[in-house]
Scaffold this active site. Structure first.
Site, PDB file in Angstrom:
ATOM      1  CB  SER A 188       3.867  35.436 -14.440  1.00  0.00           C
ATOM      2  OG  SER A 188       3.647  34.180 -13.843  1.00  0.00           O
ATOM      3  CB  ALA A 202       5.357  37.617   0.846  1.00  0.00           C
ATOM      4  NE  ARG A 203       8.240  36.495  -5.204  1.00  0.00           N
ATOM      5  CZ  ARG A 203       8.553  37.221  -6.268  1.00  0.00           C
ATOM      6  NH1 ARG A 203       9.768  37.757  -6.359  1.00  0.00           N
ATOM      7  NH2 ARG A 203       7.672  37.413  -7.215  1.00  0.00           N
ATOM      8  CD  GLU A 209       3.664  36.098  -2.098  1.00  0.00           C
ATOM      9  OE1 GLU A 209       4.574  36.867  -2.450  1.00  0.00           O
ATOM     10  OE2 GLU A 209       2.732  36.441  -1.363  1.00  0.00           O
ATOM     11  CG  HIS A 250       9.407  25.705  -9.992  1.00  0.00           C
ATOM     12  ND1 HIS A 250      10.049  25.385  -8.825  1.00  0.00           N
ATOM     13  CD2 HIS A 250      10.121  25.139 -10.989  1.00  0.00           C
ATOM     14  CE1 HIS A 250      11.117  24.632  -9.103  1.00  0.00           C
ATOM     15  NE2 HIS A 250      11.174  24.468 -10.407  1.00  0.00           N
TER      16      HIS A 250
END
Lengths: 258, 390
Positions: free
Chosen positions: B142, B247-248, B369, B372
């Site tokens: 992250s 990409a997300r 990616e 959450h």
């Protein structure tokens, strides 16, 4: 070689069909796709063009939604498209459809006009044949192979019982194409992009005098066939049940002639 | 395998143009005919279907939103629909296309020199060259800004050292986009041919998720590349995150496909599975409640994806919009997959049905990616103006 391919938009093969309340047509809330035999006709036309040069035009007769089969054909590599468009044109019969196609291409020369053998919905197998008659040119049906020869084409027809017929015929001609004779290509993303700039001309069916008035076929009633399967539960003693089974089998002609 | 029926409760399809529908249907047809028949075996064997890469190239799936170099110039909505249809079959396959497109071709196209574009984009678009993206490290997921991989300029060469982890397509790539810190501590992007001495890729084994996709660790030990392999316009972590945003966005659409597949499977199953007499389980209130939750969330997620796609096509999509898309859609897809598994009962754990595979795949998608939670913090910072990352 200049080729014309006739495409029909039909309900998708696995679409759950429901009848309208009058029982005269289906409820049109299903998804649609190109009739599969027509897809093979298009594929064959594209292969002929790639092998021998030329141009492929596609045509459909149908309501606004039918333009999707033309867009897909352009994305697969067809050069031009003609849409004979009008509300209710999905109700045209084979004769009226052939008439609509004839009126849409006046003065245009095509060496070969290809259709699918029959449509996936009504399955009449008539448009190609009637079209040839209306245009006064020869036709051949259930074609599996096309090979250009001087002045015409040599074709392979599928006959019954695994037999084939090879024949030479002059062009222009109408050929109805058998399903499964080649491997269908996909509309690629690049093809879809390129299709945006290809010509798709619209002809108003009404202006061309095309309507269900031309139909020679009347649909009396559409209905869902009732279940044919009957189950009989045989009960009683083994002896009685065996006698009953024997009589049922005899009635069906099974085991007779002993 | 049950035949998929389209999932479109709110007639969201009526908001799509004829060309967008054609893109969706053509991709769906390709995926159903080429991927569906082999995907369970691939997942069971832990095998990526490399043999389909040239065919995917012919379909112009790679770099589909790019305009030149053999790419299809699709809109963002069209690209999203491609992702949806691929992930409806498997997240691992969609991941492969995402990485090739958004994490390899996009940075070359956005940050690369003309020479780099000319050299790499055409073979990447056909799939002759496969690419991977090396940002994450085992200790920096992250927080990629903490990375330890370094780039040192020596004459007209750059020497790379470090290790990357969780790299999709790592060991099957010919080209890696590697992010490393230069002498000033600034993060830069480098194009590394994977056959250079000192470069090694080793696959992660024992995965329960994304089994039909290759995941590798990369080791770079004194890998020397020409200085010309540096992406000239990539400046700082921001550039890498720009790729991730791309990409997300695709993931936000892709997971819709997985959710639609799981919902449709559960709906069909509940229609023919009978318990307590002759009633299908779909007639039970508790089953209906699950199905209704699923279709409601899927419908909302479809609208979210389409709206963010339209914003993106107008150049108005913010990275925080994309965070909301990724965060929400992955979460509801994962919950949909779990509920579908529940409705299928014991049958839900076998690979006769695709739901367990989707469920396991989505656990990865939930994490990669931007997890959450990280997307929660991105949106939280956007609306409050206060960062809560550390």
């Amino acid at each position: 070689m200049k080729l014309l391919v006739c495409l029909k938009q039909v309900p998708a093969k696995d679409a759950p069909l429901k009848l309208n309340s009058a029982g005269s047509w289906i409820v049109e809330d299903v998804s649609y796709e190109v009739s599969e035999p027509d897809a093979y006709a298009l594929e064959e036309a594209l292969r002929q063009k790639e092998a021998h040069g030329g141009e492929v035009t596609v045509i459909t007769v149908g309501p606004q939604r039918a333009a999707q089969v033309l867009r897909e054909a352009l994305a697969k590599g067809a050069d031009k498209a003609i849409h004979v468009e009008g509300d209710g044109t999905q109700l045209l019969d084979s004769f009226a459809t052939a008439e609509a196609i004839t009126r849409a291409i006046p003065g245009q020369h095509f060496d070969l006009i290809l259709t699918g053998l029959q449509s996936d919905d009504s399955g009449a197998a008539q448009v190609g044949v009637i079209l040839a008659e209306l245009m006064g040119i020869p036709h051949a049906t259930i074609i599996m192979q096309i090979e250009p020869v001087p002045g015409g084409v040599r074709v392979k027809r599928e006959l019954e019982g695994g037999a084939f017929q090879y024949l030479e015929m002059p062009t222009p001609a109408v050929l109805t194409i058998q399903s499964g004779i080649n491997k269908l290509r996909y509309a690629t993303l690049m093809g879809i992009k390129q299709a945006k700039s290809k010509p798709l001309s619209k002809i108003n069916a009404e202006t061309d005098g095309i309507s269900v008035e031309l139909n020679r076929l009347v649909i009396e009633r559409l209905y869902v066939p009732g279940a044919q399967k009957k189950t009989e539960r045989i009960t009683g003693t083994a002896k009685d049940a065996a006698a009953r089974i024997a009589s049922v089998l005899k009635a069906q002609g099974i085991g007779a002639g002993e | 395998m049950l035949k998929f029926r389209d999932v479109d409760f709110l007639q969201v399809g009526s908001l799509l143009s004829p060309d967008e529908l054609l893109v969706r249907d053509s991709t769906r047809q390709w995926a159903e005919q080429n991927l569906t028949p082999i995907i369970e075996t691939c997942a069971r064997e832990g095998r990526f279907p490399l043999e389909l890469v040239p065919e995917m190239g012919r379909m112009s799936f790679f770099g589909a939103t790019l305009r030149d170099f053999g790419c299809a110039g699709m809109s963002n909505v069209e690209y999203g629909l491609v992702m949806q249809e691929l992930e409806r079959v498997d997240s691992g396959i969609r991941s492969f296309v995402s990485v090739q497109s958004a994490l390899v071709m996009f940075p070359i196209s956005t940050f690369g020199s003309e020479e780099q574009k000319q050299r790499w984009l055409p073979p990447l678009s056909t799939g002759e060259v496969i690419g991977c993206f090396g940002l994450t490290e085992s200790d920096f997921g992250s927080n990629p800004g903490g990375m330890r991989t370094t780039a040192r300029h020596v004459g007209d060469e750059v020497v790379l050292n470090g290790e990357k982890m969780w790299i999709t397509s790592g060991s099957i790539s010919q080209l890696a986009v590697i992010w490393a810190k230069d002498e000033e501590g600034s993060i830069r992007g480098y194009l590394v041919e994977t056959d250079r001495p000192g470069f090694r890729a080793e696959d992660v084994h024992g995965k329960y998720s994304l089994r039909a996709s290759v995941t590798s660790g990369l080791v770079l030990q004194d890998v020397r590349i020409p200085a010309g392999n540096e992406l000239p316009e990539a400046r700082g972590l921001r550039s890498a995150l720009q790729c991730l945003s791309q990409a997300r966005y695709g993931i936000g659409w892709g997971v819709l496909g997985a959710a639609m597949q799981c919902y449709d499977t559960a709906l069909q199953y509940a229609g023919f599975r009978k318990q307590f007499g002759d009633k299908p389980i779909a007639a039970h209130q508790l089953v209906q409640q699950k199905l209704v939750w699923m279709i409601t969330e899927i419908s909302k997620a479809q609208l979210l994806a389409l709206h963010v796609g339209r914003l993106k096509d107008q150049g108005k999509a913010d990275f925080s919009h994309i965070s909301m898309l990724k965060r929400n859609n992955v979460a509801i897809a994962l919950e949909t997959a779990r509920l579908a598994r529940d409705i299928l009962g014991a049958n839900g754990i076998a690979d006769e049905y695709p739901v367990f595979r989707h469920m396991a795949n989505l656990e990865s998608v939930n994490t990669y990616e931007g997890t959450h939670d990280i997307h929660t913090l991105i949106i939280g910072e956007k609306i409050t103006g206060l960062g809560a990352f550390y």
